[in-house]
Design a protein around this motif. Structure first.
Motif, PDB file in Angstrom:
ATOM      1  N   THR A 127      74.740 -67.198  85.698  1.00 12.63           N
ATOM      2  CA  THR A 127      75.602 -67.311  87.006  1.00 12.63           C
ATOM      3  C   THR A 127      75.208 -67.417  87.728  1.00 12.63           C
ATOM      4  O   THR A 127      74.438 -67.102  89.019  1.00 12.63           O
ATOM      5  CB  THR A 127      75.094 -64.986  86.923  1.00 12.63           C
ATOM      6  OG1 THR A 127      75.208 -64.038  86.648  1.00 12.63           O
ATOM      7  CG2 THR A 127      75.942 -64.500  88.288  1.00 12.63           C
ATOM      8  N   PHE A 128      76.370 -67.941  88.281  1.00 11.97           N
ATOM      9  CA  PHE A 128      76.100 -68.919  89.754  1.00 11.97           C
ATOM     10  C   PHE A 128      77.091 -67.967  90.824  1.00 11.97           C
ATOM     11  O   PHE A 128      78.019 -67.192  90.627  1.00 11.97           O
ATOM     12  CB  PHE A 128      77.907 -69.804  89.543  1.00 11.97           C
ATOM     13  CG  PHE A 128      77.067 -70.486  88.273  1.00 11.97           C
ATOM     14  CD1 PHE A 128      76.724 -72.323  88.186  1.00 11.97           C
ATOM     15  CD2 PHE A 128      77.736 -70.466  86.983  1.00 11.97           C
ATOM     16  CE1 PHE A 128      76.068 -72.566  87.173  1.00 11.97           C
ATOM     17  CE2 PHE A 128      76.878 -71.336  86.025  1.00 11.97           C
ATOM     18  CZ  PHE A 128      76.218 -72.108  86.281  1.00 11.97           C
ATOM     19  N   TYR A 129      76.848 -68.058  91.792  1.00  6.63           N
ATOM     20  CA  TYR A 129      77.118 -66.921  93.417  1.00  6.63           C
ATOM     21  C   TYR A 129      76.983 -67.904  94.433  1.00  6.63           C
ATOM     22  O   TYR A 129      75.986 -68.455  94.869  1.00  6.63           O
ATOM     23  CB  TYR A 129      76.846 -65.731  92.711  1.00  6.63           C
ATOM     24  CG  TYR A 129      75.273 -65.480  93.188  1.00  6.63           C
ATOM     25  CD1 TYR A 129      74.407 -65.480  92.379  1.00  6.63           C
ATOM     26  CD2 TYR A 129      74.915 -65.594  94.309  1.00  6.63           C
ATOM     27  CE1 TYR A 129      73.258 -64.816  91.943  1.00  6.63           C
ATOM     28  CE2 TYR A 129      73.637 -64.733  94.624  1.00  6.63           C
ATOM     29  CZ  TYR A 129      72.985 -64.866  93.046  1.00  6.63           C
ATOM     30  OH  TYR A 129      71.423 -64.827  93.415  1.00  6.63           O
ATOM     31  N   ALA A 130      77.691 -67.089  95.706  1.00  2.00           N
ATOM     32  CA  ALA A 130      77.759 -67.486  96.914  1.00  2.00           C
ATOM     33  C   ALA A 130      78.105 -66.519  97.672  1.00  2.00           C
ATOM     34  O   ALA A 130      79.235 -65.910  97.785  1.00  2.00           O
ATOM     35  CB  ALA A 130      78.439 -69.087  97.326  1.00  2.00           C
ATOM     36  N   LEU A 131      77.542 -66.632  98.546  1.00  2.02           N
ATOM     37  CA  LEU A 131      77.881 -66.306 100.080  1.00  2.02           C
ATOM     38  C   LEU A 131      78.634 -67.080 101.088  1.00  2.02           C
ATOM     39  O   LEU A 131      77.857 -67.784 101.200  1.00  2.02           O
ATOM     40  CB  LEU A 131      76.733 -65.180 100.681  1.00  2.02           C
ATOM     41  CG  LEU A 131      76.737 -64.110 100.003  1.00  2.02           C
ATOM     42  CD1 LEU A 131      75.680 -63.147 100.176  1.00  2.02           C
ATOM     43  CD2 LEU A 131      78.090 -62.760 100.513  1.00  2.02           C
ATOM     44  N   ARG A 132      79.355 -66.736 102.284  1.00  2.00           N
ATOM     45  CA  ARG A 132      79.434 -67.945 103.125  1.00  2.00           C
ATOM     46  C   ARG A 132      78.458 -67.628 103.730  1.00  2.00           C
ATOM     47  O   ARG A 132      78.195 -66.796 104.439  1.00  2.00           O
ATOM     48  CB  ARG A 132      80.852 -67.169 103.511  1.00  2.00           C
ATOM     49  CG  ARG A 132      81.744 -68.701 104.804  1.00  2.00           C
ATOM     50  CD  ARG A 132      83.060 -67.910 104.903  1.00  2.00           C
ATOM     51  NE  ARG A 132      83.739 -68.731 104.329  1.00  2.00           N
ATOM     52  CZ  ARG A 132      84.378 -69.833 103.744  1.00  2.00           C
ATOM     53  NH1 ARG A 132      83.396 -71.000 104.664  1.00  2.00           N
ATOM     54  NH2 ARG A 132      85.579 -70.413 103.123  1.00  2.00           N
ATOM     55  N   GLY A 133      78.022 -68.743 104.572  1.00  2.00           N
ATOM     56  CA  GLY A 133      77.045 -69.230 104.978  1.00  2.00           C
ATOM     57  C   GLY A 133      75.510 -67.931 104.437  1.00  2.00           C
ATOM     58  O   GLY A 133      74.707 -68.702 104.949  1.00  2.00           O
ATOM     59  N   GLY A 134      75.624 -68.395 103.455  1.00  2.00           N
ATOM     60  CA  GLY A 134      74.153 -67.576 102.820  1.00  2.00           C
ATOM     61  C   GLY A 134      73.854 -68.521 101.598  1.00  2.00           C
ATOM     62  O   GLY A 134      72.962 -67.992 101.540  1.00  2.00           O
ATOM     63  N   GLY A 135      74.276 -69.960 101.014  1.00  3.73           N
ATOM     64  CA  GLY A 135      74.219 -70.631 100.177  1.00  3.73           C
ATOM     65  C   GLY A 135      74.651 -70.050  99.238  1.00  3.73           C
ATOM     66  O   GLY A 135      76.175 -69.092  98.678  1.00  3.73           O
ATOM     67  N   ALA A 136      74.333 -71.106  98.185  1.00  2.25           N
ATOM     68  CA  ALA A 136      75.042 -71.288  96.655  1.00  2.25           C
ATOM     69  C   ALA A 136      73.760 -70.681  95.968  1.00  2.25           C
ATOM     70  O   ALA A 136      73.037 -71.821  95.827  1.00  2.25           O
ATOM     71  CB  ALA A 136      75.810 -72.289  96.054  1.00  2.25           C
ATOM     72  N   TYR A 137      73.521 -70.607  94.537  1.00  2.00           N
ATOM     73  CA  TYR A 137      72.401 -69.444  93.630  1.00  2.00           C
ATOM     74  C   TYR A 137      73.043 -69.527  92.281  1.00  2.00           C
ATOM     75  O   TYR A 137      73.892 -69.486  92.486  1.00  2.00           O
ATOM     76  CB  TYR A 137      72.154 -68.542  93.812  1.00  2.00           C
ATOM     77  CG  TYR A 137      71.611 -67.977  95.325  1.00  2.00           C
ATOM     78  CD1 TYR A 137      70.645 -68.047  95.718  1.00  2.00           C
ATOM     79  CD2 TYR A 137      72.455 -68.119  96.680  1.00  2.00           C
ATOM     80  CE1 TYR A 137      70.219 -68.239  97.306  1.00  2.00           C
ATOM     81  CE2 TYR A 137      72.720 -67.540  97.921  1.00  2.00           C
ATOM     82  CZ  TYR A 137      71.441 -68.035  98.527  1.00  2.00           C
ATOM     83  OH  TYR A 137      70.861 -67.957  99.140  1.00  2.00           O
ATOM     84  N   LEU A 138      72.264 -70.338  91.416  1.00  2.00           N
ATOM     85  CA  LEU A 138      72.235 -69.840  89.675  1.00  2.00           C
ATOM     86  C   LEU A 138      71.583 -69.372  89.636  1.00  2.00           C
ATOM     87  O   LEU A 138      69.555 -69.285  89.727  1.00  2.00           O
ATOM     88  CB  LEU A 138      72.182 -71.405  88.870  1.00  2.00           C
ATOM     89  CG  LEU A 138      71.746 -71.728  87.777  1.00  2.00           C
ATOM     90  CD1 LEU A 138      73.345 -70.409  86.627  1.00  2.00           C
ATOM     91  CD2 LEU A 138      72.268 -72.560  86.854  1.00  2.00           C
ATOM     92  N   ASP A 139      71.708 -67.317  89.338  1.00  2.00           N
ATOM     93  CA  ASP A 139      70.565 -67.216  88.648  1.00  2.00           C
ATOM     94  C   ASP A 139      69.503 -66.507  89.813  1.00  2.00           C
ATOM     95  O   ASP A 139      68.346 -66.979  89.366  1.00  2.00           O
ATOM     96  CB  ASP A 139      69.938 -67.106  87.089  1.00  2.00           C
ATOM     97  CG  ASP A 139      71.509 -67.405  86.399  1.00  2.00           C
ATOM     98  OD1 ASP A 139      71.803 -66.337  86.328  1.00  2.00           O
ATOM     99  OD2 ASP A 139      70.938 -67.459  84.889  1.00  2.00           O
ATOM    100  N   GLY A 140      69.892 -66.388  90.721  1.00  2.00           N
ATOM    101  CA  GLY A 140      68.487 -66.775  92.338  1.00  2.00           C
ATOM    102  C   GLY A 140      67.629 -67.497  92.153  1.00  2.00           C
ATOM    103  O   GLY A 140      67.613 -67.328  93.405  1.00  2.00           O
TER     104      GLY A 140
END
Ligand code: IPD
Ligand code: CA
Ligand code: CA
Ligand code: CA
Length: 264
Positions: A127-140
């Protein structure tokens, strides 16, 4: 930083929606599914595409009834000020053949800006996810684009629209890249291609004629991972543009140049 983000509740809901979609992808892969075509013989749609979109829509709109919804299979409904942009199964052709490179892509757009993006590889359960201004992550874990500066030796990906025979423009760019000796893959799921740029598994990606649901989440992921996303001439990217070029930033100009350069 992520702890107080105003769209954290939406991120949590999108992660849950991605898990729902994964359950449906896995279920139909094991059980078998009906399928049909849309614009032509290669443009497939399966029971998993449709049911995943319905499940995601029902779940998200029950949680955020004020939001609009824009999905590949059901079109656009409700508010455009704040809406979810969803590809319930990206890589349908791969899925239908049991080729394990497909997933689900979910984004939240607010006032024309993507604020949250979630892309799940439902075959590998990443699971890849990102929040604007909060960075990008893969499985946490935080992810970053690569630091490679040389275009030669960089790993790139692209894709082709279903009507490529009628509209072969991307073949020109593909051929320019190959004739320059570049390493190019055609994995078959644009959202995952973008997630791979964000995660540093690819240096760059370009495609012609993608739709908002293919790129909304991946665009934010690449930018939050430190990369760059533009049109073919380096202009700022906007959802719905005909061209998207997404890279680690360092090879961006060199890639734009190759794609535009006529060798004949
Ligand atoms: C397709 C995939 C593919 C891309 C096509 C898209 P779908 O989406 O992302 O990689 O080359 O242009 O339409 O139909 O599998 O969701
Ligand atoms: Ca499709
Ligand atoms: Ca897609
Ligand atoms: Ca799709």
């Amino acid at each position: 930083m992520i702890g107080h983000h105003p769209f954290l509740p939406h991120l949590k809901a999108l992660l849950q929606a991605a898990r729902l979609a994964r359950g449906i992808h896995v279920y139909y892969l094991e059980k078998g599914f009906s399928q049909g075509t849309k614009s032509g013989p290669n443009d497939l749609v399966t029971q998993a595409d449709k049911e995943a979109e319905e499940a995601i829509r029902d779940f998200l709109l029950a949680r955020f009834p004020e939001a609009g919804f824009f999905g590949e299979e059901g079109g656009s409904h409700g508010s455009k000020e704040m809406r979810f942009i969803v590809d319930p199964l990206d890589g349908t052709v791969n899925y239908a053949h049991g080729f394990p490179f497909y997933g689900v892509s979910l984004a939240l757009e607010v006032a024309g800006r993507i604020e949250v993006g979630v892309i799940m590889d439902t075959a590998r359960n990443e699971t890849f996810y990102a929040l604007r201004g909060g960075g990008a992550y893969l499985d946490g874990r935080p992810i970053r684009v690569t630091e490679r500066t040389e275009l030669l030796g960089s790993l790139l990906a692209t894709g082709f629209p279903y009507d490529v025979a009628k509209d072969p423009e991307n073949l020109t760019y593909f051929s320019r890249a190959l004739r320059r000796g570049l390493l190019v893959r055609r994995p078959g799921a644009a959202a995952l291609d973008l997630a791979y740029v964000a995660a540093g598994r690819l240096e760059g990606f370009w495609e012609v004629k993608l739709n908002p649901w293919d790129v909304a989440a991946g665009w934010l992921l690449v930018e939050e991972a430190g990369g760059r996303v533009t049109g073919l001439k380096g202009e700022p990217y906007a959802l719905g543009n005909r061209y998207i070029v997404a890279t680690n930033g360092r090879i961006h100009e060199a890639l734009l140049q190759v794609l535009q350069e006529d060798l004949e």
